[in-house]
Motif scaffolding. Structure first.
Motif, short mmCIF file in Angstrom:
data_model
loop_
_atom_site.label_atom_id
_atom_site.label_comp_id
_atom_site.label_asym_id
_atom_site.label_seq_id
_atom_site.Cartn_x
_atom_site.Cartn_y
_atom_site.Cartn_z
N ASP A 245 -30.14 36.50 -57.22
CA ASP A 245 -29.34 37.56 -57.82
C ASP A 245 -28.11 37.02 -58.54
O ASP A 245 -27.70 37.54 -59.58
CB ASP A 245 -28.92 38.58 -56.75
N HIS A 246 -27.52 35.95 -58.00
CA HIS A 246 -26.38 35.35 -58.69
C HIS A 246 -26.82 34.73 -60.03
O HIS A 246 -26.10 34.83 -61.02
CB HIS A 246 -25.71 34.29 -57.81
N LEU A 247 -27.98 34.09 -60.05
CA LEU A 247 -28.46 33.54 -61.31
C LEU A 247 -28.78 34.66 -62.30
O LEU A 247 -28.49 34.56 -63.49
CB LEU A 247 -29.70 32.67 -61.09
N ALA A 248 -29.36 35.75 -61.81
CA ALA A 248 -29.64 36.90 -62.68
C ALA A 248 -28.35 37.43 -63.30
O ALA A 248 -28.30 37.79 -64.48
CB ALA A 248 -30.33 38.00 -61.89
N ALA A 249 -27.28 37.49 -62.51
CA ALA A 249 -25.99 37.94 -63.02
C ALA A 249 -25.45 37.00 -64.09
O ALA A 249 -24.86 37.43 -65.08
CB ALA A 249 -24.99 38.06 -61.86
N GLU A 250 -25.68 35.70 -63.90
CA GLU A 250 -25.24 34.71 -64.89
C GLU A 250 -26.00 34.88 -66.20
O GLU A 250 -25.42 34.80 -67.29
CB GLU A 250 -25.47 33.31 -64.33
N ILE A 251 -27.30 35.12 -66.12
CA ILE A 251 -28.11 35.34 -67.32
C ILE A 251 -27.65 36.59 -68.05
O ILE A 251 -27.54 36.62 -69.28
CB ILE A 251 -29.60 35.41 -66.95
N SER A 252 -27.35 37.63 -67.30
CA SER A 252 -26.84 38.87 -67.89
C SER A 252 -25.48 38.63 -68.54
O SER A 252 -25.21 39.11 -69.65
CB SER A 252 -26.73 39.95 -66.82
N ALA A 253 -24.61 37.86 -67.88
CA ALA A 253 -23.28 37.57 -68.42
C ALA A 253 -23.37 36.78 -69.72
O ALA A 253 -22.49 36.88 -70.58
CB ALA A 253 -22.46 36.81 -67.39
N ALA A 254 -24.43 36.01 -69.89
CA ALA A 254 -24.62 35.23 -71.12
C ALA A 254 -24.99 36.11 -72.30
O ALA A 254 -24.90 35.68 -73.45
CB ALA A 254 -25.69 34.16 -70.91
N GLY A 255 -25.44 37.36 -72.03
CA GLY A 255 -25.78 38.28 -73.10
C GLY A 255 -27.21 38.74 -73.15
O GLY A 255 -27.58 39.56 -73.99
N TYR A 256 -28.05 38.24 -72.25
CA TYR A 256 -29.44 38.67 -72.19
C TYR A 256 -29.55 40.04 -71.52
O TYR A 256 -28.68 40.44 -70.73
CB TYR A 256 -30.29 37.66 -71.43
N ALA A 257 -30.64 40.75 -71.82
CA ALA A 257 -30.89 42.08 -71.26
C ALA A 257 -32.20 42.08 -70.49
O ALA A 257 -32.98 41.13 -70.56
CB ALA A 257 -30.93 43.12 -72.38
N ALA A 258 -32.42 43.17 -69.76
CA ALA A 258 -33.67 43.37 -69.01
C ALA A 258 -33.99 42.18 -68.11
O ALA A 258 -35.12 41.68 -68.07
CB ALA A 258 -34.83 43.63 -69.97
N VAL A 259 -32.99 41.73 -67.38
CA VAL A 259 -33.16 40.55 -66.52
C VAL A 259 -33.93 40.93 -65.27
O VAL A 259 -33.62 41.92 -64.60
CB VAL A 259 -31.78 39.96 -66.12
N LYS A 260 -34.95 40.15 -64.97
CA LYS A 260 -35.72 40.36 -63.74
C LYS A 260 -36.16 39.00 -63.25
O LYS A 260 -36.09 38.00 -63.98
CB LYS A 260 -36.93 41.26 -64.00
N TYR A 261 -36.61 38.95 -62.00
CA TYR A 261 -37.09 37.67 -61.48
C TYR A 261 -38.28 37.87 -60.57
O TYR A 261 -38.52 38.95 -60.04
CB TYR A 261 -35.97 36.90 -60.76
N ARG A 262 -39.01 36.77 -60.41
CA ARG A 262 -40.19 36.76 -59.53
C ARG A 262 -40.10 35.54 -58.64
O ARG A 262 -39.93 34.42 -59.13
CB ARG A 262 -41.47 36.70 -60.37
N ASN A 263 -40.22 35.75 -57.33
CA ASN A 263 -40.21 34.65 -56.38
C ASN A 263 -41.59 34.00 -56.30
O ASN A 263 -42.61 34.69 -56.28
CB ASN A 263 -39.80 35.14 -54.99
N LEU A 264 -41.60 32.68 -56.21
CA LEU A 264 -42.83 31.93 -56.00
C LEU A 264 -42.68 31.11 -54.73
O LEU A 264 -41.60 30.63 -54.41
CB LEU A 264 -43.10 30.99 -57.18
N SER A 265 -43.78 30.94 -54.01
CA SER A 265 -43.77 30.14 -52.78
C SER A 265 -42.66 30.58 -51.83
O SER A 265 -41.91 29.77 -51.29
CB SER A 265 -43.64 28.65 -53.10
N GLY A 266 -42.56 31.89 -51.64
CA GLY A 266 -41.59 32.42 -50.69
C GLY A 266 -40.15 32.31 -51.11
O GLY A 266 -39.24 32.44 -50.29
N GLY A 267 -39.93 32.08 -52.40
CA GLY A 267 -38.56 31.97 -52.90
C GLY A 267 -38.07 30.54 -53.06
O GLY A 267 -36.92 30.33 -53.46
N ILE A 268 -38.91 29.55 -52.75
CA ILE A 268 -38.54 28.16 -53.02
C ILE A 268 -38.21 28.02 -54.51
O ILE A 268 -37.27 27.32 -54.90
CB ILE A 268 -39.67 27.19 -52.62
N VAL A 269 -38.99 28.70 -55.32
CA VAL A 269 -38.81 28.71 -56.76
C VAL A 269 -38.77 30.16 -57.23
O VAL A 269 -39.43 31.03 -56.63
CB VAL A 269 -39.96 27.96 -57.46
#
Length: 248
Positions: A210-234
């Motif tokens: 969530d902190h990285l998502a906030a950073e991406i949003s702060a950079a000016g990108y929109a519609a930020v979402k994420y998907r966890n892989l391998s239980g969130g390792i990546v």
């Protein structure tokens, strides 16, 4: 499953705390270039290729689209886009990595570049991606803003990076592996085991999803979402560049 990012979380303290002088990081990757890909496969227990397939699917690049792959290293992450018919550029600041990649895939485009000062014009690429490299930029927010600059309006971003396992017990075990098991394993397969001590430390210092998502949003990108892989390792973070940027 894609999760909507909680971009309203505070970003204070979300950057890695390690000092990363670009020349030192580049030199470190130069030293591990020849065995970098095989070392990653061993340390990830063979998961690297599966993770990369998920990233390719997330960007859904069409033939003829222009794709920038940052921190591309030897170009192994760029290959799927090139082979799918995209105009793919592998960009990295490690000349050693790029030389190995060009030797292996002379048909691909490799360009040396600093992620905080990219050698490309505004609105050049349909998609920009970076795998396991944002963590190595001394100022990740500045790097994300550069990615936004070179992405065309409506274009996509995909960031694949190590993240926080979602299960607390597994998270504890994983962090023990990073600091105790990863460096000794690296000594057996890598030309520069100390680089993987840095790897472990930088992963532990990196912000959560969530902190990285906030950073991406702060950079000016929109519609930020994420998907966890391998239980969130990546985690793969996906975003788009607005077709009309807000006035500054």
């Amino acid at each position: 499953m894609w999760e909507n990012a909680k971009v309203n979380r505070p970003t204070t303290g979300s950057r890695a705390s390690l000092a990363k002088k670009p020349e030192d990081v580049a030199s470190m990757f130069d030293e591990v270039a020849d065995r970098y890909d095989i070392t990653n496969d061993v340390l990830s227990l063979g998961q690297t290729k599966r993770w990369r397939k998920k990233l390719v699917a997330a960007l859904a690049v069409a033939p003829g689209e222009r794709v920038l792959d940052l921190a591309a290293g030897t170009g192994s992450s760029t290959e799927p886009f090139h082979d799918a018919g995209a105009e793919a550029v592998a960009c990295d600041f490690s000349l050693g990595m790029l030389q190995v990649g060009k030797r292996r895939r002379p048909d691909m485009t490799f360009i040396a570049g600093d992620a905080m000062n990219l050698p490309f014009a505004d609105d050049t690429f349909d998609a920009v991606t970076i795998s396991f490299g944002l963590r190595n930029i001394v100022d990740p927010l500045a790097g994300l803003r550069e990615m936004l600059r070179v992405t065309r309006p409506g274009g996509r971003l995909a960031v694949m990076e190590f993240s926080d396992p979602t299960n607390k017990v597994f998270n504890t075990v994983y962090n023990e592996y990073l600091m105790r098991a990863l460096p000794p394993t690296a000594r057996a397969v890598s030309s520069n085991p100390e680089a993987y001590v840095y790897l472990a430390e930088s992963i532990r210092a990196w912000p959560d999803q969530d902190h990285l998502a906030a950073e991406i949003s702060a950079a000016g990108y929109a519609a930020v979402k994420y998907r966890n892989l391998s239980g969130g390792i990546v985690a793969i973070h996906h975003a788009t560049k607005p077709r009309a940027l807000p006035a500054s």
